[in-house]
Design an enzyme around this catalytic site. Sequence first.
Site, PDB file in Angstrom:
ATOM      1  N   LYS A  58       0.652  -5.507  -3.408  1.00  0.00           N
ATOM      2  CA  LYS A  58       1.778  -4.725  -3.382  1.00  0.00           C
ATOM      3  C   LYS A  58       1.507  -3.333  -2.976  1.00  0.00           C
ATOM      4  O   LYS A  58       2.442  -2.962  -2.049  1.00  0.00           O
ATOM      5  CB  LYS A  58       2.409  -4.710  -5.102  1.00  0.00           C
ATOM      6  CG  LYS A  58       2.976  -5.860  -5.572  1.00  0.00           C
ATOM      7  CD  LYS A  58       3.144  -5.814  -6.853  1.00  0.00           C
ATOM      8  CE  LYS A  58       3.649  -7.312  -7.214  1.00  0.00           C
ATOM      9  NZ  LYS A  58       3.773  -7.564  -8.772  1.00  0.00           N
ATOM     10  N   GLN A 102       2.764  -4.232 -14.229  1.00  0.00           N
ATOM     11  CA  GLN A 102       2.372  -5.782 -13.943  1.00  0.00           C
ATOM     12  C   GLN A 102       2.376  -6.460 -15.358  1.00  0.00           C
ATOM     13  O   GLN A 102       1.620  -6.063 -16.012  1.00  0.00           O
ATOM     14  CB  GLN A 102       1.060  -5.823 -12.947  1.00  0.00           C
ATOM     15  CG  GLN A 102       0.613  -7.236 -12.616  1.00  0.00           C
ATOM     16  CD  GLN A 102       1.391  -7.783 -11.656  1.00  0.00           C
ATOM     17  OE1 GLN A 102       2.339  -6.986 -10.579  1.00  0.00           O
ATOM     18  NE2 GLN A 102       1.702  -9.040 -11.574  1.00  0.00           N
ATOM     19  N   ASP A 125      11.663  -4.445 -10.408  1.00  0.00           N
ATOM     20  CA  ASP A 125      11.363  -5.719 -10.901  1.00  0.00           C
ATOM     21  C   ASP A 125      12.717  -6.405 -11.412  1.00  0.00           C
ATOM     22  O   ASP A 125      12.945  -7.839 -11.280  1.00  0.00           O
ATOM     23  CB  ASP A 125      10.449  -5.520 -12.093  1.00  0.00           C
ATOM     24  CG  ASP A 125       9.024  -6.167 -11.674  1.00  0.00           C
ATOM     25  OD1 ASP A 125       8.769  -6.792 -10.638  1.00  0.00           O
ATOM     26  OD2 ASP A 125       8.144  -5.356 -12.519  1.00  0.00           O
TER      27      ASP A 125
HETATM   28  N1  GUN Z   1       3.914 -11.133 -13.117  1.00  0.00           N
HETATM   29  C1  GUN Z   1       3.971 -11.928 -12.567  1.00  0.00           C
HETATM   30  N2  GUN Z   1       5.055 -11.895 -11.786  1.00  0.00           N
HETATM   31  C2  GUN Z   1       5.358 -10.419 -11.770  1.00  0.00           C
HETATM   32  C3  GUN Z   1       6.619  -9.851 -11.079  1.00  0.00           C
HETATM   33  O1  GUN Z   1       7.297 -10.208 -10.381  1.00  0.00           O
HETATM   34  N3  GUN Z   1       6.486  -8.341 -11.754  1.00  0.00           N
HETATM   35  C4  GUN Z   1       5.622  -7.979 -12.587  1.00  0.00           C
HETATM   36  N4  GUN Z   1       5.872  -6.733 -12.895  1.00  0.00           N
HETATM   37  N5  GUN Z   1       4.851  -8.516 -13.227  1.00  0.00           N
HETATM   38  C5  GUN Z   1       4.543 -10.078 -12.696  1.00  0.00           C
END
Ligand code: GUN
Length: 290
Positions: A58, A102, A125
Amino acid sequence: MIRGKMMSQIIDGKAISKKVKSQIAEETAVLKAKGVTPGLAVIIVGDDPASQVYVRNKEKACEEVGFYSEKFALSQNTTQQELNSLIKELNARKEINGILCQLPLPSHLDDKEVINLIDPIKDVDAFHPVNVGAITIGDYNFLPCTPAGVMELIHSTGVDVAGKKAVVMGRSNIVGKPMAMLLLHENVTVEITHSKTRNLAEITSQADILVAAIGKAKFVTADMVKDGAVVIDVGMDRDENGKLCGDVDFESVKDKCSFITPVPGGVGPMTISMLMRNTLTAAKIQNNIV
Ligand code: GUN
């Protein structure tokens, strides 16, 4: 009709993601000329190796498209109060347009509390109940990254989805549930399956579009797939040799479907591009740029 092995096309998520990112980079350059640099804060708690890889990717994507990014790597024993304080601080900072924490969090921390605390306009998100509700009624700023990425991959096939039958395997808040909603918005007839579903193979075999998001390595085998289906694999699993693989048994399924996504190189890169898109949208909204 001569029946035999079908040659499926592999959907190149990496290439499609690259295209999306280059569009975002162009738009970002325009924003920067107006004095606005989109900013993303990424929070990671603990040292889960998979989460560390996702967070690194990211950050890398932010660099590629020209965003400002800030990473907060918090120790495993961070308290809820410490995490909450950080979110509140980031909510107040003008140069931070998107906040991503995350998941999963260590078990002593409450992810719901964190999600509820993020300002919905910075919730890139799209996990906050306000954003989930907005998506449900079809009036939203942000789409959840993984389901939005899956829709882009489906669109790339050129298949007209209206009226088709989709089966979404998995009912998580992150993927399964919003995935079903986005398909529904495009007039797909959707069925969601889960661990208690009976006659699973019978149901999945009816799907023109099959989305697997269950987290079980190579679970979906050829006998569970309809001839000519579009198969999207959201899984990020490890096979018996520790090698990265998806929820779909790619080798057997690829000869039965019309389109299939690989793992890696399918859904994963798209999720990140959609996060970049949401962050760009957040920066525009927060700076009153339409
Ligand atoms: N963990 C697995 N997929 C995601 C996601 O799309 N966003 C976040 N914040 N955590 C995750």
